[in-house]
Design an enzyme around this catalytic site. Structure first.
Site, PDB file in Angstrom:
ATOM      1  CE  LYS A 115     -29.633 -28.979  12.742  1.00 59.25           C
ATOM      2  NZ  LYS A 115     -30.759 -28.456  11.959  1.00 59.25           N
TER       3      LYS A 115
HETATM    4  N1  GLU Z   1     -30.291 -25.264  10.021  1.00 60.47           N
HETATM    5  C1  GLU Z   1     -31.339 -25.108   9.076  1.00 60.47           C
HETATM    6  C2  GLU Z   1     -32.383 -26.183   9.236  1.00 60.47           C
HETATM    7  O1  GLU Z   1     -32.541 -26.757  10.290  1.00 60.47           O
HETATM    8  C3  GLU Z   1     -30.824 -24.944   7.650  1.00 60.47           C
HETATM    9  C4  GLU Z   1     -30.045 -26.085   7.120  1.00 60.47           C
HETATM   10  C5  GLU Z   1     -29.378 -25.808   5.780  1.00 60.47           C
HETATM   11  O2  GLU Z   1     -29.569 -24.747   5.226  1.00 60.47           O
HETATM   12  O3  GLU Z   1     -28.662 -26.695   5.327  1.00 60.47           O
HETATM   13  O4  GLU Z   1     -33.146 -26.460   8.348  1.00 60.47           O
END
Ligand code: GLU
Length: 409
Positions: free
Chosen positions: A102
C-alpha cells in the site's frame, strides 16, 4: 485502537486459532520493505510544498505486491503499513497471484490544483519507479486517487521503463484500463451482500440498507443494490446523510453528485447525521467511507442485523467484539471490498496478454471469484464455529504461510 493495532489484533486472533508459532507470526507480520520519500514541488503560486510519501511492501510470497495509493491528510507510516498487510490477506482470500502493498502521500488532495496534483504524482513516481513495476509491486487507486492519477503514474513510469501498461491498474479505458474496474469494488460489495443475505434465507428484495459513504465504492454499491431490488434508505458523504423510508432514488443521487460534487442540497425525505445513519434500524449497514467508524462507543447503538465492511478497517476490534456478542455478522473488508483488487488482477492479465475483455466477461469472473471465496469462508466459519472475519484471515494467512514454507525461507 489505531489502524495498525487493529490489523495486528485481527491477525493475532486468527493466528491463535491456527496455533501459529511466534517465529512464523513474526515472519508474516514483518514487512519486506518500507519506503518513505520526500515529495517536494513548486506550487502554482511559486511556493515550495513538501510532502511525505510511502510505499509499504508487506509480503510477496504469493506474487508481485499489489495495493492502492492513498492521497489523504491522515496518511502516516503505521496506517499505510496496516493497509498493506490487509492487502496481503485480501489477495490471498480471493486467491489471486499477488502479495500485498500500500502507498500514500500525506496530503489533502482537494487543496491542490490539477497541475499540482499531477506534478506531485510524477515526482512520487520518480522516487518509487525502481521498487514498483508489473512483476514487483503494482499500485492502484484508493482514497483520494483515481484513474487520472493512474494515467500520470503509467506515463511517468514508462519514461524510465518503456511501454508498460501493467505497472499500475485502475487506468482510464483509453490507456489500457479494464472495463468494469471502476465499478468493481462497489459491485463486489453489492454482490457479496446479496450472497450473504441468501445464507440467512433473505433476499435483497426484502432488505433495507444504510450506506455510509457515496464515493467510488459507496455509489457503485448503492447502484448494484438498488438495481437488484434492495431498498437503500440512507446514503451519506461529508455533507451529511440523507434518509428516505421509501428508498433513496439512487439514479437521482448519482446525477446530483455528478453535477454538484456532493450530496449537499439533494432532495430526500430528511437529512440526518452520519452518527444517526450508523444507528438506523435497517437490515444491512455498509460503512463505505473511512476506517475506524464503528467503535466501542457507538457499536451498542447499531440496530442493523448485518454489517458489510466496504471500507478498509471500518469496524475496530472493540466494536467487532460487541457485534460478535450481539450476534451481528460482519462481512470483513478483506473479502467484502476485494472486488476492486480482483478486477485489478483482470486488468493486469489483459495488459500482459494484449487482449481486451468485454464487460460481461469481467463481471462474470468477478462474481465467480467472490462467490467462491465467500463460500469457502462461510464453510470454514461454520465448521470451526468462528466469526467470518477470523475465517477469512485463516484462509489468507494459511495460503501466504504455505507459499512461504514451500518456497523455502
Ligand atoms: N485500493 C483498493 C483496495 O484497498 C484496490 C487495490 C488494487 O486494486 O490493487 O483493495
Amino acid at each position: 485502537m489505531n489502524a495498525y493495532e487493529s490489523a495486528r489484533h485481527y491477525f493475532e486472533t486468527a493466528a491463535a486459532v491456527m496455533d501459529l508459532s511466534p517465529n512464523m507470526k513474526k515472519l508474516l507480520m514483518t514487512p519486506e520493505r518500507e519506503v518513505k520519500v520526500q515529495v517536494a514541488l513548486k506550487l502554482d503560486n511559486g511556493e515550495i510544498a513538501t510532502f511525505v510519501g510511502y510505499r509499504m511492501q508487506h509480503n510477496s510470497a504469493r506474487g508481485p505486491m499489489k495495493g492502492g495509493l492513498r492521497y489523504h491528510h491522515e496518511v502516516d507510516a503505521e496506517e499505510v503499513l496496516a493497509l498493506a498487510s490487509l492487502m496481503t490477506w485480501k489477495t490471498a482470500v480471493v486467491d489471486i497471484p499477488y502479495g500485498g502493498a500500500k502507498g500514500g502521500i500525506s496530503v489533502a488532495p482537494k487543496t491542490l490544483s490539477e497541475s499540482e496534483l499531477e506534478l506531485m504524482t510524477r515526482k512520487f513516481v520518480d522516487e518509487l519507479q525502481d521498487v514498483i513495476g508489473p512483476d514487483k509491486d503494482i499500485p492502484a487507486p484508493d482514497m483520494g486517487t483515481n484513474a487520472q492519477v493512474m494515467a500520470w503514474i503509467v506515463n511517468q513510469y514508462e519514461k524510465y521503463h518503456g511501454f508498460n501498461p501493467a505497472c499500475v491498474t485502475g487506468k482510464p479505458l483509453e490507456l489500457h484500463g479494464a472495463d468494469g474496474r471502476e465499478e468493481a469494488t462497489g459491485r463486489g460489495v453489492g454482490l457479496l451482500t446479496e450472497v450473504m443475505l441468501k445464507k440467512f434465507d433473505r433476499t435483497l428484495a426484502d432488505a433495507t440498507i444504510a450506506l455510509q459513504g457515496f464515493g467510488n465504492v459507496g455509489s457503485h454499491a448503492a447502484r448494484y443494490l438498488s438495481d437488484n431490488g434492495g431498498k437503500v434508505v440512507a446514503i451519506s458523504d461529508i455533507s451529511g446523510a440523507c434518509y428516505d423510508s421509501g428508498g433513496i432514488d439512487i439514479a437521482a443521487a448519482l446525477a446530483h453528485v455528478k453535477q454538484h460534487r456532493s450530496l449537499e442540497g439533494f432532495d430526500a425525505e430528511k437529512r440526518i447525521s452520519n452518527e444517526e445513519l450508523l444507528a438506523l434500524d435497517v437490515d444491512v449497514l455498509i460503512p463505505a467511507a473511512l476506517g475506524g467508524v464503528l467503535t466501542e462507543e457507538n457499536a451498542g447503538d447499531v440496530r442493523a442485523k448485518y454489517i458489510v465492511e466496504a471500507a478498509n478497517g471500518p469496524v475496530l476490534p472493540e466494536a467487532d467484539e460487541i457485534f460478535r456478542k450481539r450476534e451481528i455478522p460482519v462481512l470483513p473488508d478483506i473479502l467484502a471490498n476485494a472486488g476492486g483488487v480482483t478486477v485489478s488482477y483482470l486488468e493486469w492479465v489483459q495488459n500482459r496478454q494484449y487482449f481486451k475483455w468485454d464487460l460481461d466477461r469481467t463481471r462474470a469472473e468477478l462474481a465467480r471469484t467472490l462467490t467462491a471465496s465467500f463460500d469457502k469462508m462461510w464453510q470454514l466459519a461454520t465448521e470451526k464455529h468462528i466469526p467470518l472475519r477470523t475465517a477469512a484471515y485463516l484462509m489468507g494467512i494459511g495460503r501466504v504461510g504455505r507459499s512461504t514454507v514451500l518456497a523455502g525461507i
